[in-house]
Design a protein around this motif. Structure first.
Motif, PDB file in Angstrom:
ATOM      1  N   ARG A  49      12.404   4.004  13.180  1.00 17.57           N
ATOM      2  CA  ARG A  49      12.857   5.218  11.963  1.00 17.57           C
ATOM      3  C   ARG A  49      12.001   6.514  12.805  1.00 17.57           C
ATOM      4  O   ARG A  49      11.185   6.604  13.165  1.00 17.57           O
ATOM      5  N   ARG A  85       0.172  15.869   3.757  1.00 15.86           N
ATOM      6  CA  ARG A  85       1.619  15.832   3.992  1.00 15.86           C
ATOM      7  C   ARG A  85       2.122  14.973   4.970  1.00 15.86           C
ATOM      8  O   ARG A  85       3.044  14.031   4.681  1.00 15.86           O
ATOM      9  N   ASP A  88       1.894  11.313   3.736  1.00 14.76           N
ATOM     10  CA  ASP A  88       2.563  10.972   2.622  1.00 14.76           C
ATOM     11  C   ASP A  88       3.940  10.664   3.471  1.00 14.76           C
ATOM     12  O   ASP A  88       4.687   9.853   2.942  1.00 14.76           O
ATOM     13  N   GLN A  89       4.469  11.554   4.513  1.00 17.55           N
ATOM     14  CA  GLN A  89       5.557  11.099   5.348  1.00 17.55           C
ATOM     15  C   GLN A  89       5.540   9.834   6.105  1.00 17.55           C
ATOM     16  O   GLN A  89       6.609   9.076   6.169  1.00 17.55           O
ATOM     17  N   ALA A  91       3.675   7.334   5.312  1.00 16.48           N
ATOM     18  CA  ALA A  91       3.602   6.170   4.467  1.00 16.48           C
ATOM     19  C   ALA A  91       4.984   5.838   3.828  1.00 16.48           C
ATOM     20  O   ALA A  91       5.376   4.768   3.638  1.00 16.48           O
ATOM     21  N   ALA A  92       5.827   6.889   3.562  1.00 17.02           N
ATOM     22  CA  ALA A  92       7.164   6.835   3.259  1.00 17.02           C
ATOM     23  C   ALA A  92       7.910   5.784   4.008  1.00 17.02           C
ATOM     24  O   ALA A  92       8.997   5.468   3.738  1.00 17.02           O
ATOM     25  N   LEU A  93       7.712   6.172   5.283  1.00 14.49           N
ATOM     26  CA  LEU A  93       8.479   5.685   6.484  1.00 14.49           C
ATOM     27  C   LEU A  93       7.768   4.238   6.833  1.00 14.49           C
ATOM     28  O   LEU A  93       8.772   3.651   7.668  1.00 14.49           O
ATOM     29  N   GLY A  94       6.838   3.749   6.081  1.00 10.61           N
ATOM     30  CA  GLY A  94       6.025   2.629   6.524  1.00 10.61           C
ATOM     31  C   GLY A  94       5.226   2.378   7.673  1.00 10.61           C
ATOM     32  O   GLY A  94       4.766   1.453   8.168  1.00 10.61           O
ATOM     33  N   CYS A  96       2.147   4.125   7.712  1.00  7.90           N
ATOM     34  CA  CYS A  96       0.926   4.319   7.317  1.00  7.90           C
ATOM     35  C   CYS A  96       0.567   3.669   6.007  1.00  7.90           C
ATOM     36  O   CYS A  96       1.519   3.433   5.128  1.00  7.90           O
ATOM     37  N   ASP A  97      -0.664   3.202   6.069  1.00  8.49           N
ATOM     38  CA  ASP A  97      -1.146   2.508   4.796  1.00  8.49           C
ATOM     39  C   ASP A  97      -2.226   3.218   4.231  1.00  8.49           C
ATOM     40  O   ASP A  97      -3.088   3.725   4.895  1.00  8.49           O
ATOM     41  N   ARG A  98      -2.383   3.274   2.873  1.00  6.47           N
ATOM     42  CA  ARG A  98      -3.427   3.763   2.057  1.00  6.47           C
ATOM     43  C   ARG A  98      -4.168   2.821   1.352  1.00  6.47           C
ATOM     44  O   ARG A  98      -3.603   1.972   0.631  1.00  6.47           O
TER      45      ARG A  98
END
Length: 155
Positions: A49, A85, A88-89, A91-94, A96-98
């Motif tokens: 992606r 920011r 966040d981007q 994580a939304a794309l998959g 990054c983990d929090r």
């Protein structure tokens, strides 16, 4: 492309296009653009992606070593807000983990997902390819001097 002069300053010329880059910032911008384009193309070729270009280096650093937003901001010399920011981007794309810290609930540890690790590897391979291409005309000694000069400029 023909140079143009700034109005009221006939000695200063503006030259557009990659071949016309004359100043250090112009040349650095051309080099950075080549890296960014190669990195974007490499992700597309591997069916990842799309990652915002501003998050390329963040993705690589996150894959190298997890950390908090503050850690990553320091390592990449950016503000915490900008790092947040980008996290966040990603994580939304998959990518990054929090995970909340068990000792300090306000702290969030960021880490690359398996997909993020893969994307980082693709980005690093693209960087190596561009490096090889751009540095091919330099002999070993010239490359060493170049890398030393970059290191000195960065402090």
């Amino acid at each position: 492309m023909q140079p143009r002069s700034f109005a009221g300053s006939p000695d200063v010329q503006v030259v557009t296009g990659d071949r016309g880059a004359r100043t250090t910032p112009e040349r650095l911008a051309v080099v950075l653009r080549r890296y960014r384009e190669a990195m974007k193309d490499a992700l597309e070729a591997q069916d990842y992606r799309p990652i915002p270009q501003t998050a390329f280096w963040f993705t690589i650093e996150l894959a190298r070593r997890p950390g908090t937003v503050g850690d990553l901001a320091r390592r990449l010399e950016m503000t915490k807000q900008a790092a947040s920011r980008l996290a966040d981007q990603l994580a939304a794309l998959g990518y990054c983990d929090r995970e909340r810290s068990e000792t300090n609930r306000r702290q969030v540890l960021l880490s690359a997902t398996a997909e993020g690790q893969g994307a980082a590897m693709v980005l690093l391979a693209a960087i190596q390819k561009v490096d090889a291409s751009m540095l091919a005309s330099l002999d070993k000694e010239q490359r060493e001097v170049f890398h030393l000069a970059l290191g000195q400029m960065l402090g």
